[in-house]
Write a protein that holds these residues in place. Structure first.
Motif, mmCIF file in Angstrom:
data_model
loop_
_atom_site.group_PDB
_atom_site.id
_atom_site.type_symbol
_atom_site.label_atom_id
_atom_site.label_comp_id
_atom_site.label_asym_id
_atom_site.label_seq_id
_atom_site.Cartn_x
_atom_site.Cartn_y
_atom_site.Cartn_z
ATOM 1 N N ARG A 135 0.853 -1.281 0.062
ATOM 2 C CA ARG A 135 0.281 0.059 -0.067
ATOM 3 C C ARG A 135 0.901 1.184 -0.163
ATOM 4 N N LEU A 136 0.338 2.156 -0.715
ATOM 5 C CA LEU A 136 1.200 3.235 -1.059
ATOM 6 C C LEU A 136 0.251 4.531 -0.866
ATOM 7 N N TYR A 137 0.524 5.605 0.169
ATOM 8 C CA TYR A 137 -0.455 6.757 0.141
ATOM 9 C C TYR A 137 0.553 8.223 -0.372
ATOM 10 N N TRP A 138 -0.346 9.250 -0.755
ATOM 11 C CA TRP A 138 0.136 10.487 -0.894
ATOM 12 C C TRP A 138 -0.639 11.238 -0.165
ATOM 13 N N ASP A 182 -0.293 25.161 -4.462
ATOM 14 C CA ASP A 182 0.126 24.283 -4.552
ATOM 15 C C ASP A 182 1.375 23.972 -3.520
ATOM 16 N N SER A 183 2.053 25.046 -3.229
ATOM 17 C CA SER A 183 3.279 25.028 -2.338
ATOM 18 C C SER A 183 2.665 24.329 -1.192
ATOM 19 N N ALA A 184 3.726 23.133 -0.780
ATOM 20 C CA ALA A 184 3.367 22.534 0.305
ATOM 21 C C ALA A 184 4.510 21.459 0.388
ATOM 22 N N MET A 185 4.275 20.723 1.279
ATOM 23 C CA MET A 185 5.006 19.494 1.663
ATOM 24 C C MET A 185 4.225 18.273 1.155
ATOM 25 N N TYR A 186 5.059 17.504 0.264
ATOM 26 C CA TYR A 186 3.942 16.395 -0.328
ATOM 27 C C TYR A 186 4.814 14.986 0.182
ATOM 28 N N LEU A 187 4.072 14.268 1.042
ATOM 29 C CA LEU A 187 4.578 13.251 1.760
ATOM 30 C C LEU A 187 3.909 11.886 1.281
ATOM 31 N N CYS A 188 4.936 10.943 1.160
ATOM 32 C CA CYS A 188 4.512 9.592 0.789
ATOM 33 C C CYS A 188 4.637 8.737 1.738
ATOM 34 N N ALA A 189 3.440 7.601 2.091
ATOM 35 C CA ALA A 189 3.658 6.653 3.091
ATOM 36 C C ALA A 189 3.274 5.400 2.236
ATOM 37 N N ARG A 203 1.207 -4.587 11.370
ATOM 38 C CA ARG A 203 0.767 -3.926 12.763
ATOM 39 C C ARG A 203 0.036 -2.686 12.729
ATOM 40 N N TYR A 204 -1.282 -3.076 12.667
ATOM 41 C CA TYR A 204 -2.329 -1.919 12.512
ATOM 42 C C TYR A 204 -2.306 -1.322 11.264
ATOM 43 N N ASN A 205 -1.689 -1.871 10.213
ATOM 44 C CA ASN A 205 -1.497 -1.351 9.045
ATOM 45 C C ASN A 205 -0.754 -0.064 9.110
ATOM 46 N N GLU A 206 0.329 -0.181 10.139
ATOM 47 C CA GLU A 206 1.270 1.275 10.380
ATOM 48 C C GLU A 206 1.659 1.880 9.058
ATOM 49 N N GLN A 207 1.642 3.066 8.860
ATOM 50 C CA GLN A 207 2.205 3.687 7.564
ATOM 51 C C GLN A 207 3.410 4.353 8.105
ATOM 52 N N PHE A 208 4.283 4.097 7.268
ATOM 53 C CA PHE A 208 5.595 4.689 7.470
ATOM 54 C C PHE A 208 5.795 5.790 6.443
ATOM 55 N N PHE A 209 6.080 6.920 6.810
ATOM 56 C CA PHE A 209 6.358 8.120 6.018
ATOM 57 C C PHE A 209 7.731 8.218 5.298
ATOM 58 N N GLY A 210 7.673 8.844 4.195
ATOM 59 C CA GLY A 210 9.042 9.269 3.639
ATOM 60 C C GLY A 210 9.393 10.630 4.190
ATOM 61 N N PRO A 211 10.481 11.446 3.622
ATOM 62 C CA PRO A 211 10.965 12.479 4.382
ATOM 63 C C PRO A 211 10.095 13.769 3.523
ATOM 64 N N GLY A 212 9.508 13.341 2.581
ATOM 65 C CA GLY A 212 8.663 14.298 1.796
ATOM 66 C C GLY A 212 9.464 15.139 0.751
ATOM 67 N N THR A 213 8.675 15.863 -0.088
ATOM 68 C CA THR A 213 9.170 16.547 -1.060
ATOM 69 C C THR A 213 8.491 18.021 -0.895
ATOM 70 N N ARG A 214 9.267 19.140 -0.630
ATOM 71 C CA ARG A 214 8.936 20.516 -0.305
ATOM 72 C C ARG A 214 8.611 21.280 -1.576
ATOM 73 N N LEU A 215 7.730 21.598 -2.126
ATOM 74 C CA LEU A 215 7.386 22.251 -3.243
ATOM 75 C C LEU A 215 7.047 23.637 -3.166
ATOM 76 N N THR A 216 7.903 24.297 -3.766
ATOM 77 C CA THR A 216 7.511 26.069 -3.691
ATOM 78 C C THR A 216 7.192 26.641 -5.003
ATOM 79 N N VAL A 217 5.965 27.109 -5.207
ATOM 80 C CA VAL A 217 5.689 27.600 -6.622
ATOM 81 C C VAL A 217 5.786 29.206 -6.375
ATOM 82 N N LEU A 218 6.550 29.597 -7.136
ATOM 83 C CA LEU A 218 6.672 30.961 -7.074
ATOM 84 C C LEU A 218 5.755 32.078 -8.231
#
Lengths: 115, 111
Positions: free
Chosen positions: A31-34, A86-93, A100-115
């Motif tokens: 399973r993969l989540y955004w 859209d500027s935000a941190m985009y996290l994947c898990a 175990r309880y379908n624990e979601q493990f997160f990645g470090p994220g991609t920080r997007l800045t839209v100028l």
């Protein structure tokens, strides 16, 4: 490192450009989540895959957003015609069915800045 | 009204103090409850699940009150390393793809 990885870690783009982010989940996780996280808020669910099938999409995921997981392994999230909002941190898990309880493990994220 | 509401804090406490965080949720169909910890500019990490009967993990105790739709986290004997944002998370059922996060409560433990 066998955790969730994301690339790039930072992305600065101009409004109107397209961007693509990549997520590599923990190898045995099916399973993969955004999620999207803005300053001072908790992560907001965007979409979810089980293997290669995209099973759920949040109403936050406008038609400018598309996500794929073509072989049930890594996933990409593309944003077309980016807007400043859209500027935000985009996290994947990722998680494993019957883990175990379908624990979601997160990645470090991609920080997007839209100028 | 947000689905999951937390006191944003910040909570500034001295080392050794006991601190409690509260969280309320609006979806009465919620079945699973978690506390995640998020360090500054880092990803969230699962701290503990919350069971109906309440549960303890070392210095951390989580409680659930389904009737009041209320979750709490108690941290005893605070350490400097406990400084982080604590996220309350609620999900209606497996596979937890509908996890809803609160905005988080920021804790700073000072020497």
């Amino acid at each position: 490192d066998t955790g969730v990885s994301q690339d790039p870690r930072h992305k600065i783009t101009k409004r109107g450009q397209n961007v693509t982010f990549r997520c590599d989940p923990i190898s045995e996780h099916n399973r993969l989540y955004w999620y999207r996280q803005t300053l001072g808020q908790g992560p907001e669910f965007l979409t979810y895959f089980q293997n290669e099938a995209q099973l759920e999409k949040s109403r936050l995921l406008s038609d400018r957003f598309s996500a794929e997981r073509p072989k049930g392994s890594f996933s990409t999230l593309e944003i077309q015609r980016t807007e400043q909002g859209d500027s935000a941190m985009y996290l994947c898990a990722s998680s494993y069915t019957s883990g175990r309880y379908n624990e979601q493990f997160f990645g470090p994220g991609t920080r997007l800045t839209v100028l | 009204r947000k689905e999951v509401e937390q006191d944003p804090g910040p909570f500034n406490v001295p080392e050794g103090a006991t601190v409690a965080f509260n969280c309320t949720y609006s979806n009465s169909a919620s079945q699973s409850f978690f506390w995640y910890r998020q360090d500054c500019r880092k990803e969230p990490k699962l701290l503990m699940s919350v069971y109906s009967s309440g549960n303890e993990d070392g210095r951390f105790t989580a409680q659930l009150n389904r009737a009041s739709q209320y979750i709490s986290l108690l941290i005893r004997d605070s350490k400097l390393s406990d400084s982080a944002t604590y996220l309350c998370v609620v999900s209606s059922q497996a596979p937890y793809n509908d996890m809803r996060f609160g905005a988080g409560t920021r804790l700073t433990v000072k020497p």
